[in-house]
Design an enzyme around this catalytic site. Structure first.
Site, PDB file in Angstrom:
ATOM      1  N   VAL A 275       0.645  -1.412  -0.114  1.00 52.57           N
ATOM      2  CA  VAL A 275       0.114   0.066  -0.057  1.00 52.57           C
ATOM      3  C   VAL A 275       0.911   1.194   0.122  1.00 52.57           C
ATOM      4  O   VAL A 275       1.522   1.152   1.035  1.00 52.57           O
ATOM      5  CB  VAL A 275      -1.053  -0.142   1.214  1.00 52.57           C
ATOM      6  CG1 VAL A 275      -1.825   1.266   1.495  1.00 52.57           C
ATOM      7  CG2 VAL A 275      -1.698  -1.139   1.434  1.00 52.57           C
ATOM      8  N   SER A 276       0.626   2.482  -1.116  1.00 50.21           N
ATOM      9  CA  SER A 276       0.748   3.363  -1.572  1.00 50.21           C
ATOM     10  C   SER A 276       0.557   4.067  -1.278  1.00 50.21           C
ATOM     11  O   SER A 276      -0.604   4.036  -1.368  1.00 50.21           O
ATOM     12  CB  SER A 276       1.826   3.577  -2.636  1.00 50.21           C
ATOM     13  OG  SER A 276       2.318   4.354  -2.640  1.00 50.21           O
ATOM     14  N   PRO A 277       1.397   5.179   0.087  1.00 51.66           N
ATOM     15  CA  PRO A 277       0.306   6.869  -0.132  1.00 51.66           C
ATOM     16  C   PRO A 277      -0.054   7.982  -1.291  1.00 51.66           C
ATOM     17  O   PRO A 277      -0.478   8.686  -0.981  1.00 51.66           O
ATOM     18  CB  PRO A 277       1.068   8.148   1.038  1.00 51.66           C
ATOM     19  CG  PRO A 277       2.489   7.129   0.592  1.00 51.66           C
ATOM     20  CD  PRO A 277       2.574   5.918  -0.034  1.00 51.66           C
TER      21      PRO A 277
END
Ligand SMILES: *[C@@H]1O[C@H](CO)[C@@H](O)[C@H](O)[C@H]1NC(C)=O
Ligand SMILES: *[C@@H]1O[C@H](CO)[C@@H](O)[C@H](O)[C@H]1NC(C)=O
Ligand SMILES: *[C@@H]1O[C@H](CO)[C@@H](O)[C@H](O)[C@H]1NC(C)=O
Ligand SMILES: *[C@@H]1O[C@H](CO)[C@@H](O)[C@H](O)[C@H]1NC(C)=O
Length: 699
Positions: A275-277
């Site tokens: 999961v990336s911002p």
């Protein structure tokens, strides 16, 4: 129905009747500075050797929460650091033992890292993880151990009768999946059960004092990598989630001095593996084209495929993600609709030797098969890095390198055995880390597995980064086991990520098959997740049956063998005719709000003293009675402390102090200050100094 299940039901029914008037716990919250050496040490996270610290944007804090139901006590600490390795937990537990005997141990304490990628490394001990830091860095290790222990003491000395509320809300615009190609390899029926390819829930535990409902703390879990700041950043920062914590604390505590108020508000890590911002997604930064979907490359190379956003630069992106998380957290916090958490506190912990695990799984065609964990190994896709921070060499995710040099180097250092290759298949092993024991362990084989139950909330402490789907499967396994053994139907399992021991990633079997970064970094092989599901199911069952499990094999201690190629600070010197703390660049006499004001000072090396609970810089305001009041320090978002050497041979260096003056800053007379320590050659004595700029007017 077994006796225990019966009693559990009676207990719950009884509780429902009397409305749980006694549903209070003793709760303690504590916060402490745990900032490591802010300059001269490579950051932990991106494994980029050149990402060496050069000062502070946001300080690192440890936030501790202790819960006691009258019979049983458990603690959860979340720390602004990349992850928690066994060595740090062992050190903290041994310090707590000296003070409190058996009150706190491996079993009832969870230490979790937020996973910021912008804090100093070298504290891992397992050699592969300390490589980018040229081995062990005792200042990093001690800063974390000191800060975590202090946060713990603060919480312990601060226990009050309190109540706990659980709420959940969705944040839709703060994360994306960075390996959607892997995610898509999960079974279609399974994917169809979920609306999104990342978890969007923000899960909040809120703690209030029972006597007057005054909030004393909160923990928020949301799945996102704290990688808004990319691998070109050299200022220590707790990144998006760290800034969210500071804002939530400021919201309740008021004031502008961080880490000082009574309310402690944390944003902690969970199943953030894929999961990336960076929600604008990956793009080829040279051409603006989309990257190759499978391999995340541009014209064959991973180097140019980088994700960013939602802001125009990484600082703005950090701020936006933090604000989105805080907005939801405040909303949950303020609406008082959370369900009250009631019921006993329990905990269970077991050390597990992963390569030695053997489980029976059912294949799609119904046949059963015995599978095992593998000796740790990293695949080629690991060296490609991710779209949050690509690697330096010619590796690609989900693709084998055609360059024979890598296998050559690998076999020169330590060739994987045939057994390793078969066990890890289809991984192309790049580093057979489990086979290398010189001069000591490269990656752990023994992991920590742990559950803490607070009423219907189960904290599942996991030793690494579970991907979205891995996390969903583990939560479901644990929840089912809890319910099957008579636990609450409304059980909510929260994965507390990067806890206690660090072993890289845990991808699903299907994600593993495509060997993108997360699969290539799943170090115990394709069946890692199924083994964990089996182990945690066993923990849940034993927890509810009040059974004791054997503690398992104790992780090896190699503290006496640690190597480090980090030279200590030898000495500091001021240039001729100058003194430490001299201001060599004064601010202008008048500065408008909304502008940045800067001053430069003759400095010593920040590694001489981490200044815990203190500061390397301050913005001071002249008060009507002619005294100066500190209004910002180095832990504020609005300030930056930057440090650089000016002449390596002479040992001279300079500190730059910056303050972004908010638009709503009160006009008046201000000054900038710098505090530091310098080391005297030969005697090695470290002495404090300070410096003060001319005053200036904010208009
Ligand atoms: C892609 O790589 C090839 C070979 O290295 C090169 O000739 C070509 O110009 C590159 N194309 C772009 C768009 O960069
Ligand atoms: C990091 O972010 C900056 C913008 O703040 C951008 O200019 C740079 O290209 C990014 N670098 C990498 C490697 O992501
Ligand atoms: C079931 O599938 C596995 C793997 O796909 C295969 O090795 C095995 O022979 C199959 N068994 C039967 C009974 O078809
Ligand atoms: C000056 O005033 C500030 C508040 O405005 C107060 O905190 C401080 O103690 C005062 N100092 C002296 C020396 O009176």
């Amino acid at each position: 129905m077994t006796g225990r299940v019966l009693w559990y039901s009676v207990f719950l029914l009884f509780g429902a009747f009397v409305g749980f008037l006694d549903a209070t716990y003793q709760i303690g919250v504590g916060i402490s500075d745990c900032t490591g050496p802010s300059a001269g040490i490579t950051f932990m996270g991106y494994a980029k050797l050149s990402q060496v610290g050069c000062g502070i944007h946001l300080r690192q804090f440890a936030r501790a929460f202790i819960f006691d139901d009258g019979n049983s006590r458990a603690a959860y600490v979340t720390v602004d650091t990349c992850m928690i390795p066994h060595g740090v937990k062992k050190e903290v537990i041994s310090r707590l033992k000296k003070k409190f005997g058996d009150t706190y141990g491996f079993n009832n304490v969870i230490l979790s890292g937020t996973h910021t990628h912008s804090t100093p490394g070298g504290f891992m001990m397992d050699l592969m993880y300390d490589f980018p830091d040229k081995g062990f860095v005792s200042e990093s290790f001690m800063a974390l151990s000191d800060g975590i222990t202090q946060a713990f003491l603060n919480a312990h000395n601060n226990m009050v009768e309190g109540r706990i509320f659980l709420s959940v809300g969705e944040v839709l615009n703060a994360n994306i999946n960075r390996s959607p190609y892997s995610y898509l390899n999960n079974p279609e029926e399974e994917r169809a059960r979920y609306k999104y390819n990342t978890d969007k829930d923000l899960v909040q535990l809120k703690f209030v004092r029972a006597s007057d409902n005054v909030p004393i703390g909160a923990i928020n879990w949301f799945a996102v990598h704290p990688t808004s700041m990319n691998n070109t950043n050299c200022l220590v920062t707790s990144d998006n989630v760290g800034y969210a914590s500071l804002q939530l604390e400021q919201y309740i505590n008021g004031g502008t001095i961080m880490g000082k108020g009574p309310f402690v508000g944390a944003f902690a890590s969970t199943n953030l593996g894929d999961v990336s911002p960076n929600i604008k997604g990956p793009k080829c930064i040279d051409t603006g084209d989309d990257c190759d979907f499978k391999t995340s490359t541009c014209n064959g190379s991973a180097k140019y495929c980088i994700a960013s956003g939602p802001g125009d630069n990484m600082v703005e992106s950090t701020k936006i993600i933090a604000e989105r998380l805080v907005t939801k957290a405040k909303e949950l916090f303020d609406n008082n609709k959370g369900e009250e958490v009631v019921g006993p506190i329990k905990y269970i912990h077991r050390f597990v030797d992963m390569p030695k695990q053997e489980i029976t799984i059912k294949l799609a065609n119904g046949t059963e098969k015995v599978v095992t964990g593998c000796s740790p190994a990293m695949g080629q896709g690991f060296a490609a890095g991710t779209t949050d921070g690509p690697g330096d060499f010619d590796f690609r995710q989900a693709s084998r390198s055609d360059n024979p040099i890598w296998n050559y180097i690998r076999d020169l250092i330590f060739p994987p055995t045939e057994e390793d290759k078969a066990c890890h298949s289809p991984k192309d092993i790049l580093i057979a880390s489990g086979r290398i024991k010189v001069p000591y362990q490269w990656q752990p084989e023994i992991v920590s597995t742990q559950l803490v139950m607070i009423g219907n909330v189960i904290l599942a402490a996991v030793p690494g980064e579970f991907t979205t789907m891995s996390g969903r499967r583990l939560r479901e396994s644990i929840k089912n086991a809890i319910i099957e053994n008579g636990g609450p139907k409304n059980t909510r399992v929260v994965i507390t990520g990067l806890s206690n021991v660090y072993t890289s990633y845990i991808a699903t079997f299907e994600e593993y098959q495509v060997q993108r970064y997360e699969g290539a970094s799943t170090i115990f092989g394709p069946h890692s997740l199924e083994i964990y599901q089996n182990v945690y199911t066993g923990l849940a069952e034993a927890l509810l049956k009040d059974e004791d499990l054997p503690i398992g094999p104790i992780p090896p201690d190699f503290t006496s063998k640690l190597i480090s190629f980090n030279l200590p600070v030898v000495f500091d010197a001021a240039p001729e005719g100058k003194h430490f703390g001299d201001c060599v660049q004064e601010p202008p006499s008048e500065v408008a709000r909304g502008q940045t004001v800067t001053a430069k000072f003759i400095a010593g090396h920040p590694r001489n003293n981490m200044m815990h609970g203190k500061t390397f810089m301050a913005v001071e305001k002249l008060m009507p009675n002619n005294s100066w009041k500190v209004v910002y320090n180095d832990a504020n978002w609005e300030t930056r402390f930057k440090w650089k050497k000016t002449c390596v041979l002479k040992g001279t260096s300079e500190a730059t102090i910056e303050w972004d003056i908010p638009e709503d800053q009160e006009p008046g007379t201000y000054r900038l200050r710098h505090f530091g320590n310098h080391k005297i050659i030969l005697v090695g004595l470290v002495l404090p100094y300070s410096g003060t700029s001319d005053s200036f007017t904010v208009v």
